[in-house]
Each structure stands twice: as structure tokens, then as C-alpha cells.
Design a protein around this motif. Sequence first.
Motif, PDB file in Angstrom:
ATOM      1  N   UNK A   1      -1.495 -14.953 -22.757  1.00  0.00           N
ATOM      2  CA  UNK A   1      -0.796 -15.622 -21.814  1.00  0.00           C
ATOM      3  C   UNK A   1       0.147 -16.906 -22.425  1.00  0.00           C
ATOM      4  N   UNK A   2      -0.257 -17.480 -23.270  1.00  0.00           N
ATOM      5  CA  UNK A   2       0.762 -18.688 -23.700  1.00  0.00           C
ATOM      6  C   UNK A   2       1.876 -17.940 -24.198  1.00  0.00           C
ATOM      7  N   UNK A   3       1.786 -16.988 -25.252  1.00  0.00           N
ATOM      8  CA  UNK A   3       2.867 -16.425 -25.681  1.00  0.00           C
ATOM      9  C   UNK A   3       3.861 -15.631 -24.795  1.00  0.00           C
ATOM     10  N   UNK A   4       3.024 -14.932 -23.828  1.00  0.00           N
ATOM     11  CA  UNK A   4       3.977 -14.325 -22.740  1.00  0.00           C
ATOM     12  C   UNK A   4       4.856 -15.442 -21.961  1.00  0.00           C
ATOM     13  N   UNK A   5       4.265 -16.467 -21.720  1.00  0.00           N
ATOM     14  CA  UNK A   5       4.941 -17.536 -21.031  1.00  0.00           C
ATOM     15  C   UNK A   5       5.976 -17.960 -21.875  1.00  0.00           C
ATOM     16  N   UNK A   6       5.808 -18.382 -23.138  1.00  0.00           N
ATOM     17  CA  UNK A   6       6.852 -18.902 -24.270  1.00  0.00           C
ATOM     18  C   UNK A   6       7.876 -17.833 -24.363  1.00  0.00           C
ATOM     19  N   UNK A   7       7.462 -16.759 -24.395  1.00  0.00           N
ATOM     20  CA  UNK A   7       8.683 -15.817 -24.574  1.00  0.00           C
ATOM     21  C   UNK A   7       9.635 -15.553 -23.395  1.00  0.00           C
ATOM     22  N   UNK A   8       8.997 -15.522 -22.099  1.00  0.00           N
ATOM     23  CA  UNK A   8       9.881 -15.330 -20.928  1.00  0.00           C
ATOM     24  C   UNK A   8      10.670 -16.830 -20.870  1.00  0.00           C
ATOM     25  N   UNK A   9      10.129 -17.896 -21.404  1.00  0.00           N
ATOM     26  CA  UNK A   9      10.697 -19.369 -21.180  1.00  0.00           C
ATOM     27  C   UNK A   9      11.777 -19.114 -22.206  1.00  0.00           C
ATOM     28  N   UNK A  10      11.879 -18.592 -23.320  1.00  0.00           N
ATOM     29  CA  UNK A  10      13.209 -18.564 -24.219  1.00  0.00           C
ATOM     30  C   UNK A  10      14.111 -17.549 -23.731  1.00  0.00           C
ATOM     31  N   UNK A  11      13.753 -16.457 -23.187  1.00  0.00           N
ATOM     32  CA  UNK A  11      14.454 -15.241 -22.835  1.00  0.00           C
ATOM     33  C   UNK A  11      15.235 -15.730 -21.638  1.00  0.00           C
ATOM     34  N   UNK A  12      14.349 -16.468 -20.714  1.00  0.00           N
ATOM     35  CA  UNK A  12      15.178 -17.110 -19.337  1.00  0.00           C
ATOM     36  C   UNK A  12      16.256 -18.189 -19.921  1.00  0.00           C
ATOM     37  N   UNK A  13      15.799 -19.008 -20.529  1.00  0.00           N
ATOM     38  CA  UNK A  13      16.724 -19.971 -21.241  1.00  0.00           C
ATOM     39  C   UNK A  13      18.023 -19.409 -21.741  1.00  0.00           C
ATOM     40  N   UNK A  14      18.053 -18.366 -22.414  1.00  0.00           N
ATOM     41  CA  UNK A  14      19.123 -17.591 -23.092  1.00  0.00           C
ATOM     42  C   UNK A  14      20.046 -17.121 -21.759  1.00  0.00           C
ATOM     43  N   UNK A  15      19.261 -16.552 -20.921  1.00  0.00           N
ATOM     44  CA  UNK A  15      20.170 -15.989 -19.838  1.00  0.00           C
ATOM     45  C   UNK A  15      20.604 -16.986 -18.918  1.00  0.00           C
ATOM     46  N   UNK A  16      20.008 -18.034 -18.994  1.00  0.00           N
ATOM     47  CA  UNK A  16      20.445 -19.478 -18.118  1.00  0.00           C
ATOM     48  C   UNK A  16      21.789 -19.936 -18.612  1.00  0.00           C
ATOM     49  N   UNK A  17      21.777 -20.068 -20.116  1.00  0.00           N
ATOM     50  CA  UNK A  17      22.723 -20.813 -20.739  1.00  0.00           C
ATOM     51  C   UNK A  17      23.420 -19.822 -21.774  1.00  0.00           C
ATOM     52  N   UNK A  18      24.115 -18.958 -21.379  1.00  0.00           N
ATOM     53  CA  UNK A  18      24.733 -18.001 -22.399  1.00  0.00           C
ATOM     54  C   UNK A  18      25.799 -18.650 -23.117  1.00  0.00           C
ATOM     55  N   UNK A  19      26.297 -19.837 -22.813  1.00  0.00           N
ATOM     56  CA  UNK A  19      27.211 -20.311 -23.725  1.00  0.00           C
ATOM     57  C   UNK A  19      26.388 -20.691 -25.045  1.00  0.00           C
ATOM     58  N   UNK A  20      25.456 -21.337 -24.893  1.00  0.00           N
ATOM     59  CA  UNK A  20      24.740 -21.962 -26.140  1.00  0.00           C
ATOM     60  C   UNK A  20      24.056 -20.955 -26.924  1.00  0.00           C
ATOM     61  N   UNK A  21      23.848 -19.576 -26.524  1.00  0.00           N
ATOM     62  CA  UNK A  21      23.781 -18.496 -27.209  1.00  0.00           C
ATOM     63  C   UNK A  21      24.704 -18.145 -28.325  1.00  0.00           C
ATOM     64  N   UNK A  22      25.950 -18.228 -28.048  1.00  0.00           N
ATOM     65  CA  UNK A  22      26.779 -17.468 -28.679  1.00  0.00           C
ATOM     66  C   UNK A  22      28.378 -18.665 -28.551  1.00  0.00           C
TER      67      UNK A  22
END
Lengths: 335, 335
Positions: free
Chosen positions: A215-236
Amino acid sequence: MTNPVLVDVTRGDLVESRHRGMVAVVDGDGSLVFSLGDIDATVFPRSACKAMQALPLVESGAADAYGFGNAELALSAASHSGEPAHATLAAAMLARAGRDETVLECGAHWSFEQPVLIEQARSMEKPSALHNNCSGKHAGFVCAACHSGTDPKGYSSYDHPIQAEIRGIMESLTGAALGHDNCGTDGCSIPTYAVPLRGLAHGFARMVTGTGLAPQRAKASRRIIDACMAEPFYVAGTGRACTKLMQIAPGRIFAKTGAEGVFCAAVPEKGIAIALKCEDGATRAAEAMVAAVLSRFFDKDTPEQTGLTAMANRALRNWNGMHVGAVHAGALLTR
Amino acid sequence: MTNPVLVDVTRGDLVESRHRGMVAVVDGDGSLVFSLGDIDATVFPRSACKAMQALPLVESGAADAYGFGNAELALSAASHSGEPAHATLAAAMLARAGRDETVLECGAHWSFEQPVLIEQARSMEKPSALHNNCSGKHAGFVCAACHSGTDPKGYSSYDHPIQAEIRGIMESLTGAALGHDNCGTDGCSIPTYAVPLRGLAHGFARMVTGTGLAPQRAKASRRIIDACMAEPFYVAGTGRACTKLMQIAPGRIFAKTGAEGVFCAAVPEKGIAIALKCEDGATRAAEAMVAAVLSRFFDKDTPEQTGLTAMANRALRNWNGMHVGAVHAGALLTR
């Protein structure tokens, strides 16, 4: 096996160059949804796996302790263009851990993006490590180490606790055994491990679905993926493919490029992830490929599908702006 | 047919990316000396055939009338880096014909070479057509037209007398029929014609040997080839592959790159010429390929062969200067 031609580069009515590649699309169970080419071949994910490498930052509690939001997490998984906002945020992340750019082990380079490079050339003597496209990832490593009470010095080396932790994370996500035998050194000096393309796709499918993860890894994983989708400028950055792909379908597409023609992506609502590599390492082809594969998961004639298809059929213009050809991922667009 | 892998890009002990390609080496009679891959496939020579496109400048008498020496002829066959010496000489050529840069139809772009681009960004608002890598070729077109009493306006279009003349020259040199069917538009807006790779090699073999050419064309051809070998800086620029290849064996190697992974070269003393294309259009691979093929025509353990072999096995270093891999044309180095 010989990988198929997936992208044609045309000039006038003729094909001028061809790009071969392999594509794996899998779900959270690792079942193959779509594939072309040798998906059991090992590839260096390079920067395409930065979201995996950002897990220690979240799982250690460092991200919470330092008050990092979506922008910081996106930058920790980024290959950014070195625009002022990127360098400033990387410096701010280090400052939260009481460090500055002198701790960074990634080296320095001018921006790969011409408009940014021109501004850099006019505004600074030379770029610093903060402008390295990997500075956010490295700042994330430093923050994870500092919060855990580990000396960050040498954090880029194979035997440092942060790299050992990442190695274990990537083994469990991709299912591949990682060690010196399949290790190379990345552009920013950290280890990069060759993994089967299918396993790389499965790792991202696990991250977006949580299937088989604690559960901890699943939550951390989605937090990172969701952060990238929320702030795409900061990914590239401005005009970059990862940023544009995630802006086409906000919150519905995750996409991350890697050097040498690698691209990883996911459509969380469909529970699938994509890993692909252009055999010859060409970025232009990998970008067309990933847009074409993503387009298969969106309904015909929607703005999302139209936008993706346009990226998979990019017009080439010359110095006078004349339309002279195209980069065309036709083999992947056929439904 | 599937073209063979000719260049491996390694990271650590593993192959990370692969480049396929085709190579034709022929003599003045057109006999095949060496080949790999589909040499009957048509390729756009792009800038690799600039020495052919410079023939009207010499054959018209314009080069003599305007007092052009080796540097001007080399620049007329160049894809230069836009360094100050290149732009200055292109302007001087135009001035001899009573023209200036406003006549150029090539468009403008920043230098492709990072150190030059940085200096350009610091010294000018934006580049002019004189900085376009093709400005010397275009200046040559303008000079040929002006000396012949032809209005240079529209000199880049398919139907202008200068392009019609070049079309005829390229047909007779390569043996291929050229027309709208195999015509594309080049980066600098002039026509570029897809020709069989073997014919392209034969064209350069004819130029260096004079075999089958009228005396005036044979003389003009060698004058251009010799000018390039005498002034390699003006054919490309600081640190560039064409320049380095011709500096390795002064007066003994002619070499000219083209966009999308094309390279043409010749060893006049051996009476042979080379045309090759990396299938995917990669410059790094074409450069390794041409160095490897050229090395086969020089004696083992000579400085020339050692220098060429080094270019065919180029080390890759990361931002910290660490040796992380190589671009290796191994398949072509085997004797």
C-alpha cells in the motif's frame, strides 16, 4: 528478430529515412495488451524511469517533511530544459535540505532546447549543475538521503544507499535482476540498468494501477505519477514532448522520455502502461511512436486523439518555413 | 532487403542503440569495389552532393572572372558552421558579383555547433542568411547566374536555369534520370533529387578520376575537389567531421556530409569514391561509417589509418567527462 519500421521520415513524396523499434503495452498484471518488435530485448531506460527513481524521496517521508508539492515531485522525475523556473525550483528543493548546488554530482550542460540555450548564453557565463536536465532528480536523491540521516556525498555511485535502494525498487517493479552485469553509467553519472522492455512497461503499469504493490508503494507511486500529470511543465519544459503529451489529456496521460529513443507512458484510467524504444536511439521517432500508441487508447475524433495523432504525424519545415516532409508513425496509427 | 547493422552505440558492456545502413564504393568505371546493404535504393544526397552543385560556378567561368581561389570554391561546396570566417567569405563572394545577402534564398538559422551558437547568441540579435550552412553554395549559384547574365532571382526554384543546369549535371554524373517524380525540397529550399546510392558514388568517382567526362568537366571537377581538400575548414568548420577527415590525410581524402545520415567521400589516389547512408538518418552513425570505410584504403598502422579508425570508434563521455560508451562502426572496420 529484426525490429519493424515504425516511423517513416518523408521528403516530398518519398521516404528519406526509417526508424525501427519495439513497443510493449501491458496492464497491471503484466498481460500484454499490444506489442511490436523484440519486447524481451533489454534496454537502458535512461531518464524514462525517473518516476521510479523518485520513489525513495516520497517513501522516506522526505517529500512530506520538506513540504514538497506537485511541482517539486514532478521536477524530481523530470528531464527539464534548464529554464529559469526549473533551476530555481531545484535550488529551492536543496535549500529545504540545508544544501546547495555544490552537493550535486550530475555535472553541468547548456540546455538542449535552442531558445533556452540562447537565453542562457546571453544571461550567464556558463550553466551550473542546477541547469542540468537531471538536477531535480539529483535534488530528490539529496533530499531523501539527508532526511534519512545518510551522508549524500557519493549519492550517484552504485554502492551508495540511495542507489542500492533504487536498484531494489526497480527490481521489484520491473521483475528484472539488476547488478553490475547489466549496469551502465548514465549521462548524469548515476547507474542505469538494462531491463527487458516488457518489464519496464510492467513497472509503470504497476505504478499507475498499484497491482501487486504494498500500500505504501502504491500510494507513493500514484502520488508521483499524479504530480507529473498535474505539473507537466516541470517534467520537461516549454514545447517539449512530455509536457505536450500530458497537456493534451490533463490527468489522463503520463509520459516520460529517456535518452537514446526510449519513451515510457501510461493511461491510468485504462490501467495500462507503455514502454518503447527506437532501435537507433532517435528522439524524433520515439516521440512520434509514443503519441501514436497513446492515440490508440482514446476515442476517435476526440480532441485527445486528434492531438496525439498530430504529434504522430509531424510536418517538417525548412528554414523558409516550407513544408518539405513529415515524421510519420503510420505503422502504429493503424487500428 | 533489410540493411545490415553497421554501427553499434554501446553503454558499459552492452549495446544500447544500433544503426543500419548501406555503403557503395565504386571506381571511375562504376565497378563496385565494396558494398553493404541495398545500394540500388534511392537516397536524397542532400548536402553531400554540393561539390556537384558547384560545377556551374566553375564551368561558367564565373569563378575565374571573380578571382575565386580554393577557399571560395570550398565554401561553395560547403555545409559550414556559420563561423565568422564563413559568413564573411560568403558575403565577399556575393560582393564580387555586385550583390549582397538580400539576394540569398536559403533562409537563416543559428549554427548547429553549440560553441558557435553561443558566440552568435552573444554577438548578434539573430543570424542572417550568410550564417546559413548553405550560404556559400547559394553565393556560388548567384555568382554563376550573374556572370552568365541570368537574373539570379528565383535561383532556388526547380525551373530556374541554374537548377536546370545542375539537374543535367547530376544526371550525367550519377546516371539517374531526375525530374519532379524524384524531387524533394532541401532545407535551404533548392531541389534535391533521390538517386540510387551506387550512382551517387559513381558520380564522385567520375569527378575524382575524370573517367568518361568531357575535359572541361573533368578539370572543373578536380578543381572543386582539390579546393575542398586544400581548405577543409571552409567545407565545414572547427571540429566538424568533414574538416577532420580531410585534415587526417591532406590532399588524399575528400569528404562531404549531407543531412539525414548521408556521406560521400573519395580517395583520389585510389580512384574510388564512397556514398553511404545511415537508414535512420543519424549523423553520428554516418560519420563513424565513412571513417571506417575510408580506413580500408589506407595502410595499417599509418597515422591516416589510425586517425580514421579513431573516428570510427568514438568514445562517449558524460557531463562529468566519464567514459560511458562508444559509437563503434565495427562491422565496417573488419578487413
